[in-house]
Design a protein around this motif. Structure first.
Motif, PDB file in Angstrom:
ATOM      1  N   GLY A  40       0.822  -1.208   0.000  1.00 17.22           N
ATOM      2  CA  GLY A  40       0.000   0.000   0.000  1.00 17.22           C
ATOM      3  C   GLY A  40       0.856   1.258   0.000  1.00 17.22           C
ATOM      4  N   PHE A  73      -3.681  -4.559  -7.348  1.00 12.42           N
ATOM      5  CA  PHE A  73      -3.873  -4.891  -5.941  1.00 12.42           C
ATOM      6  C   PHE A  73      -4.142  -6.386  -5.764  1.00 12.42           C
ATOM      7  CE2 PHE A  73      -7.272  -5.853  -2.869  1.00 12.42           C
ATOM      8  CZ  PHE A  73      -6.556  -5.699  -1.695  1.00 12.42           C
ATOM      9  N   ALA A 186      -5.177   1.435  -6.317  1.00  8.52           N
ATOM     10  CA  ALA A 186      -4.548   0.289  -5.661  1.00  8.52           C
ATOM     11  C   ALA A 186      -4.268   0.591  -4.192  1.00  8.52           C
ATOM     12  CB  ALA A 186      -3.246  -0.068  -6.385  1.00  8.52           C
ATOM     13  N   SER A 190      -5.829  -1.264  -0.914  1.00  6.09           N
ATOM     14  CA  SER A 190      -4.903  -1.787   0.099  1.00  6.09           C
ATOM     15  C   SER A 190      -5.293  -1.312   1.500  1.00  6.09           C
ATOM     16  CB  SER A 190      -3.468  -1.330  -0.215  1.00  6.09           C
ATOM     17  OG  SER A 190      -3.026  -1.836  -1.449  1.00  6.09           O
TER      18      SER A 190
END
Length: 286
Positions: A40, A73, A186, A190
């Motif tokens: 992340g 992701f 993404a 996360s």
């Protein structure tokens, strides 16, 4: 020549990013939460690299970026899970074999040529990838490993197809905006997954330090630059050449990085794998 330089740059950047992740993961990642959190951070720094390009983007570009970000992701999530419960070498092989998906799509959807020499190069590339695998290592939970490895392969292949479709739109010139929105999405996914895992009492096993931030920043910058160049490459190079060349070249650069940085000792099969990989790249570039 510009194709060779672009593919070589992508291979070096991909290997550098993987090396940074591996160096961090070997010492710090103990569970899925650790991996999700660190990835992340990488996504956040990647998006910040091109954040100015995210302003004023067309809604279609934002949609393409968001879907690609979701795929990125999911790929990282399934990849971590597969690594945790199975053969590391086979997991990498499964992910690399995802090149078949966008290569086939490029040929059928856009009529990109697969010449006899290019086809032979692709076959040799697949052989090179399989030769580099340690088949002696046993999966801890084979069925679970196979499921996660297959999902990682499909997520990676599908994301690449989506990027290929984006490359055929009028918005492809805004590669920075695409990268920014992709990794913003993404990062959001996360964060959501991190808090879901946290509610299940799966906390971080490490403390957030300057070193961790520096690792994530470095990997994020490399990933952002890689994806920017990659988006340009997908739009200018036939997928039937780009995807096999990249995965074959990445096999070589990552293996060399393992020897030079992590002092890995090559087996005979891996040496043959590199030689076959080089031959496949030459054939595909003719």
């Amino acid at each position: 020549m510009h194709i060779f330089i672009m593919v070589l740059a992508l291979c070096i950047l991909a290997t550098l990013k993987a090396t940074l992740q591996s160096a961090f993961a070997k010492k710090n990642v103990k569970n899925t939460t650790d991996g999700i959190f660190f990835n992340g951070l990488i996504f956040i720094f990647s998006s910040l690299l091109f954040i100015k390009d995210a302003v004023g983007c067309n809604i279609i570009l934002i949609l393409f970026g968001t879907v690609f970000g979701l795929g990125s992701f999911l790929y990282q999530l399934f990849y971590i899970k597969a690594m945790a419960c199975g053969n590391v070498s086979l997991t990498i092989l499964m992910v690399n074999l995802s090149m078949i998906i966008p290569t086939t799509f490029s040929a059928f959807a856009y009529g990109e040529k697969i010449t006899p020499l290019r086809l032979l190069g692709i076959i040799l590339c697949l052989i090179a990838l399989t030769l580099g695998v340690d088949y002696k290592e046993k999966a801890k939970e084979y069925k679970k490993w196979f499921l996660f490895a297959l999902l990682a392969m499909l997520a990676n292949g599908s994301s690449t197809i989506w990027q290929k479709v984006f490359s055929k739109t009028e918005y492809v010139s805004d590669s920075g905006g695409f990268v920014a929105w992709s990794y913003l999405a993404a990062a959001v996914f996360s964060v959501i997954m991190y808090f879901v895992l946290k509610t299940k009492s799966t906390a971080l096993s490490f403390k957030i330090t300057h070193t961790i931030i520096l690792f994530a920043l470095s990997a994020g910058i490399v990933l952002g630059v890689f994806q920017y160049i990659n988006t340009k490459a997908v739009s200018t190079i036939d997928g039937t050449l780009l995807f096999p060349s990249f995965y074959g070249g990445n096999l070589i650069t990552s293996t060399l990085a393992g020897v030079l940085i992590f002092k890995d000792k090559l087996k005979k099969s891996q040496i043959i794998s590199i030689i076959v990989g080089v031959i496949s790249l030459v054939l595909m570039s003719i």
